[in-house]
Design an enzyme around this catalytic site. Structure first.
Site, mmCIF file in Angstrom:
data_model
loop_
_atom_site.group_PDB
_atom_site.id
_atom_site.type_symbol
_atom_site.label_atom_id
_atom_site.label_comp_id
_atom_site.label_asym_id
_atom_site.label_seq_id
_atom_site.Cartn_x
_atom_site.Cartn_y
_atom_site.Cartn_z
ATOM 1 C CG ASP A 18 -1.850 -1.041 1.384
ATOM 2 O OD1 ASP A 18 -2.165 -1.667 0.358
ATOM 3 O OD2 ASP A 18 -2.313 -1.292 2.518
ATOM 4 C CG HIS B 281 -13.912 -11.746 6.480
ATOM 5 N ND1 HIS B 281 -12.568 -11.707 6.713
ATOM 6 C CD2 HIS B 281 -14.140 -10.834 5.496
ATOM 7 C CE1 HIS B 281 -11.997 -10.820 5.897
ATOM 8 N NE2 HIS B 281 -12.943 -10.268 5.164
ATOM 9 C CG ASP C 89 -15.427 -8.947 0.723
ATOM 10 O OD1 ASP C 89 -15.993 -8.368 1.662
ATOM 11 O OD2 ASP C 89 -14.191 -9.068 0.625
HETATM 12 C C1 GCO Z 1 -10.445 -8.664 2.631
HETATM 13 C C2 GCO Z 1 -9.677 -8.595 3.929
HETATM 14 C C3 GCO Z 1 -8.489 -7.676 3.855
HETATM 15 C C4 GCO Z 1 -7.562 -7.822 5.041
HETATM 16 C C5 GCO Z 1 -6.325 -7.055 4.823
HETATM 17 C C6 GCO Z 1 -5.459 -6.953 6.055
HETATM 18 O O1 GCO Z 1 -11.571 -9.151 2.674
HETATM 19 O O2 GCO Z 1 -9.915 -8.266 1.594
HETATM 20 O O3 GCO Z 1 -10.559 -8.198 4.917
HETATM 21 O O4 GCO Z 1 -8.928 -6.343 3.743
HETATM 22 O O5 GCO Z 1 -8.174 -7.402 6.219
HETATM 23 O O6 GCO Z 1 -5.625 -7.633 3.788
HETATM 24 O O7 GCO Z 1 -4.891 -8.126 6.328
HETATM 25 MN MN MN Z 2 -10.156 -7.486 6.878
HETATM 26 MN MN MN Z 3 -12.667 -8.353 4.267
#
Ligand code: GCO
Ligand code: MN
Ligand code: MN
Length: 386
Positions: free
Chosen positions: A56, A219, A254
């Protein structure tokens, strides 16, 4: 009112407010924002800090000269604003080298490269002061199971975690590692799909004390599970090292919605759990503005996440102070000191006395716990009518 302050420990990722609105069907809808600019903007909004993946901040193909310049500019923004970098992590999902996994890849060279990249990213995080290191295994999964019996993948993951924990100790970085489970996306199936699976895996590692969880609202919700229950289990095991707050509709892709955007009651119960149990860690908003938004929408999104948390924290206080709710909770948690004395711990006497005890089964079945009223009052606290 409801103004975020650093003491609230709200954090965002560079990748969250920096999200440019790309999706599998469409091009970016926003311009990239520079890391120092993000730091200044978030500081003004009252955030505590900003988290990052190695790439990043520093492009995967940056020269060492470029790296140094980027780091200098970023550190300057941090010192000008007092913003912290409490958590760091590795991008082990973006590069094509990781298309079939990183730590769990069947190719030993890719596994080695993943561990090398993670060590470099840990060096970077430590240099910026991070104490929490997240492992989100976005590509650690499969669509085709014929190539492996999955046990290989678990073994490879264990090897990587053990290696990197030792590396951290050897370098005296003092990291705590937080595993972030996700059921799917980008892989068809991701290993350690839910909180419980990651929690069980931790106890198979060489140094389980260094490992905990970074659960994320979206998640568990994607898996159709109750996120508040999952977090409670992590807290019970003293493994809630970090938390990713956002929102998500069940049965969707997502979404990474603004915290509280979708399921207010669940968001309230989550805030209640965190506040009631005295969670002092980082409250990280791992979400992004809708793809429809321009930059102004990005900052509305960021403000909204923190403001909703603070409003809900206020509602938690109101919930606890409400005398009718208090009475309902007392009714619900029915007490019987004699029976509790018998069940608290096994002894032959307790077992014999419990066996001899007479329970009025019909009365037990007939008693209403009062949950309809309790739930309605909870809704009324949330809807502002109490
Ligand atoms: C997603 C994840 C990521 C992680 C990030 C930090 O669904 O893409 O939540 O955003 O949290 O890579 O490890
Ligand atoms: Mn995450
Ligand atoms: Mn995520």
């Amino acid at each position: 009112m409801y103004e975020a302050k650093p003491e609230h420990h709200f954090t965002f990722g560079l990748w969250t407010v920096g999200n440019i609105g790309r999706d599998p069907f469409g091009n970016p809808t926003r311009q990239p924002l520079s890391a120092p600019y993000i730091v200044h903007k978030l500081a003004k909004l009252g955030a505590y800090g900003v988290n990052l993946h190695d790439n990043d901040l520093i492009p995967i193909d940056a020269t060492s000269g470029e790296r140094d310049q980027i780091l200098r500019d970023f550190k300057k923004a941090l010192s000008e604003t007092g913003m912290k970098v409490p958590m760091a992590t590795t991008n082990l999902f973006g590069d094509p080298a990781f298309k079939d996994g990183a730590f769990t890849n069947a190719n030993a060279r890719i596994r080695g490269y993943a561990i090398q990249k993670a060590m470099n990213a840990m060096d970077l995080g430590a240099e910026l002061g991070a104490k929490t290191y997240v492992f989100w295994g976005g590509r650690e999964g499969a669509e085709v199971d014929a190539g492996s019996n999955t046990l290989n993948a678990l073994e490879y993951m264990r090897e990587a975690m053990n290696f990197l924990a030792e590396y951290s100790e050897d370098q005296k970085y003092g990291y705590k590692f937080a595993l972030e489970p996700k059921p799917n996306e980008p892989r068809g199936d991701i290993y350690f799909p839910v909180v419980g699976a990651a929690l069980a895996f931790i106890y198979t590692l060489d140094k389980p004390d260094l490992f905990g969880l970074n659960p994320e609202v979206a998640h568990e919700t994607m898996a159709g599970l109750n996120f508040v229950h999952a977090v409670a289990q992590a807290i019970d095991a003293k493994k809630l090292f970090h938390i990713d707050l956002n929102d998500q509709k069940m049965g969707r892709f997502d979404q990474d919605l603004r915290f509280g955007a979708e399921n207010i009651k669940q968001a309230f119960l989550l805030v209640k759990l965190l506040e009631d149990t005295g969670y002092t860690g980082m409250k990280h908003f791992d979400a992004h503005a809708l793809r429809t938004e321009d930059e102004a929408g990005v900052w509305d999104f960021a403000k909204g996440c923190m403001r909703t948390y603070l409003i809900l924290a206020e509602k938690v206080k109101q919930f606890h102070a409400d005398s009718e709710i208090k009475a309902l909770l007392e009714h619900y948690h029915f007490k019987d000191p004699i029976v509790s004395g018998l069940t608290a711990k096994f002894s032959r006497d307790n077992a014999a006395n419990l066996k001899a005890h007479t329970f009025d089964r019909a009365a037990l079945g007939a008693r209403g716990p009062g949950l309809e009223r309790l739930d309605q009052l909870t809704m009324e606290v949330l809807l502002g009518t109490r």
